[in-house]
Scaffold this motif. Sequence first.
Motif: not given
Length: 765
Positions: A138-143, A177-186, A197-205, A251-254
């Motif tokens: 539920g924390t990784t999502k796009s709006i 207006d587009y927002m995409e949030r990915s979080t680290q997963a365990k 998890a180490q794959a790029s789509w699990f980055s805190n971004k 813009a992106t930020k980690l």
Amino acid sequence: MYYANFDWYNYLFDQSRPTWDHNLSISGGNQKINYLLSGNYGTQDGIYRQNTDKLRTANLMAKVSADAYKWLTVKFMARLYDSKYTAPGVGHGYNIPSLTFHAMPYLMPYNPDGTWVYQNPIQASGPSDGIHILIGDGTTKSIEENRYMTYSWSTIFKIMKGLTFTANYNFKHSTTDYMERSTQAKYSQYPGVEEVAQASWFSNKLIQEYEKSFYHSVDAYLNYDNTFNSHHVYAVAGFNYEQNHYKHHYATKLNIQSDELNDFNLGEKGKDVTVQGGQSKWALLGYFGRIGYDYAGKYLAEFNIRWDASSRFPKDHRAGVFPSFAVGYRMSEEAFFDPIRKVFSNFKIRLSTGSLGNQAISDCYPYIQKLNMQGLGGYLMNGEPVTYAAVSAPPSGKLTWETVIHHNLGLDLGFFDNRLNLSADLFIRDTKDMLVPGKMLPGVYGATPPKENAANLRTKGFELAVSWYDQFNLGNKPFSYNLSFGLSDSKSVITKFDNPMKEFAKSSYYEGMTIGEIWGYKIDGLFQTDEEAAAYSKAVDNSYVCKNIFVTAVGDYKGLQAGDPRFVDIDGSGRIDDGEKTADNRGDMVIIGNKEPRYLYNANIGLSWNGIDISAFFQGVGRQHRYPDGNNMMFWGGFARPYSSFVPANFLDNVWSEENPNAYLPKIRGYAAQGDRSLGHKNDRYLQNIAYCRLKNLTVGYTLPSEWTSKIKIDRLRVYFSGDNLFTWTKLKSDYIDPEQITVNSDARTYPFSKVFSFGLDITF
């Protein structure tokens, strides 16, 4: 955790998509002023069962028309559209393709202690590439939020009888207006041990993307329309101007410090930041004129001319002149038609020829050479990353309008007091000076060829429409019904392009090419015995088209065997290949189909009696081809990837074996549909005709008698059921792929098409 047969499909996806749609409109007025106010609000749940995606839309429209004076009419319209789509997991459509990988039934998505399953000792890649974790937490999502505001103002001056002057202004402001949030997963492989998890789509971004555009248009014209005895004359003269300004921020930020809050201020300042932008502007200016005449509704003629200038072209080539002419003759208005008029009600023949300009290029500045800022990765100067400006490829200096010349012959017929109507058109459309990449240049040129007015295209086609309407009494109640059918077809051929050798490796066009043509090999069935396959392999070299069989296969799987496809050696060279890769010598490749839709048709049926109304709308395509992509796992199953998450239930029934020698699919070979392997090469056996007929909409309604509803101050009350996409008949050899779905994407890994069942209530006060 390992399981015997876990149902991943129904864990990930929901079969139902609850939808609500609300509409309200208010209208009224008098002889001087009229108004309409309407609104719509809708919500729809998506297909994900965990943290389902949701779409919310809202529309609001207001229209006012006022006769301020006898000589002045003013009209105003405002519309607001707003939508918000929230989806779990990775954005931009990455979820569904990833969910088709590695979700094997012997794995569950979570362990007994509630931790997620990802990498594990028995499978190198995690189920669904771990996307099920992103959807589930539920924390990784796009709006994505879209808003369109449209305003239009029209003023009409009545100067004298038959002569008016109209001025219009339109303004549209759109934002995304587009927002995409990915979080680290365990996840956990062993009890009590959690790993990240180490794959790029699990980055805190956090990604934020914003687009906006402003569109203005102004047009003003004089309109004259008058009749003198049997002579009808009309004329129009005016101008129009359009301008559009587009702006984009990305813009992106980690390393965002919260999994719940999404803001750049929560990231580390000055670190791991990416910022991009861009903007463009284009404008069009046009002057136009029209003059028309008809005598007694029998003899008709019209002449049009436009002068248009586009900012997309260099100054000396910016403008073009585009005339057109049309004539018509209504034979049915002649006196000699009187004896048959009740049977043959209308006979009109039409002929037109003319041109229009096309300047639709994605680049707003195709004639300007640009400087693009680039980064020199891994190099520092004075402690700062090195950047440089790269010059874009030289453009063509003579870009100008495409000219589309259209010739049309039409016929309109009416029978039985125009209850039966037929309209038919034959047309030829020549597109001159197409804006396409020019001829390939020698390697010493050092850049990609620029777009030029380098090709001509001819399209031939027809359009046909037939309709019938009638009414009679049934049970002392009026029964009305209508039937209509439409059919159209066209084919386009390149008539000019500088590619004399017709080389496919150097260009996508050649003279004589039919747009959409698909080249491929012919397959003459499947080998039924190893001996038959071995004998053919000795006579014909198959290594070019069957690298998976001759190069990568090992041991007992190497070489042609029973169940493998038999490629036909068309040119008799003793080797299956694509020759010199030219249209005149493609070796064993021939044109096996065409990806453009042919014979588009639609049909409509409507019935009304005693308050009951029924309507049905069908649409379809008579012929269209697609070759399934190598990742189309709903079609290929294990031939695409052995670790396909979802394999058709009847898959093995269609796979060759000694017990099933007449199967459609060949012997199982993993990855055979990928790249340069045996099924990765387009061929006629597995080319799909995605022709279809779809019941697009069925509506059944009942309007309560007015004597009932008037007692509760209701003018009209109607209840109805409506169904969309209820039935589809198709030649596509799959029960799991929609023919329109594979048109959008040949691997069919897209958001699925849905059947929609609606129940509604219409109330008029």
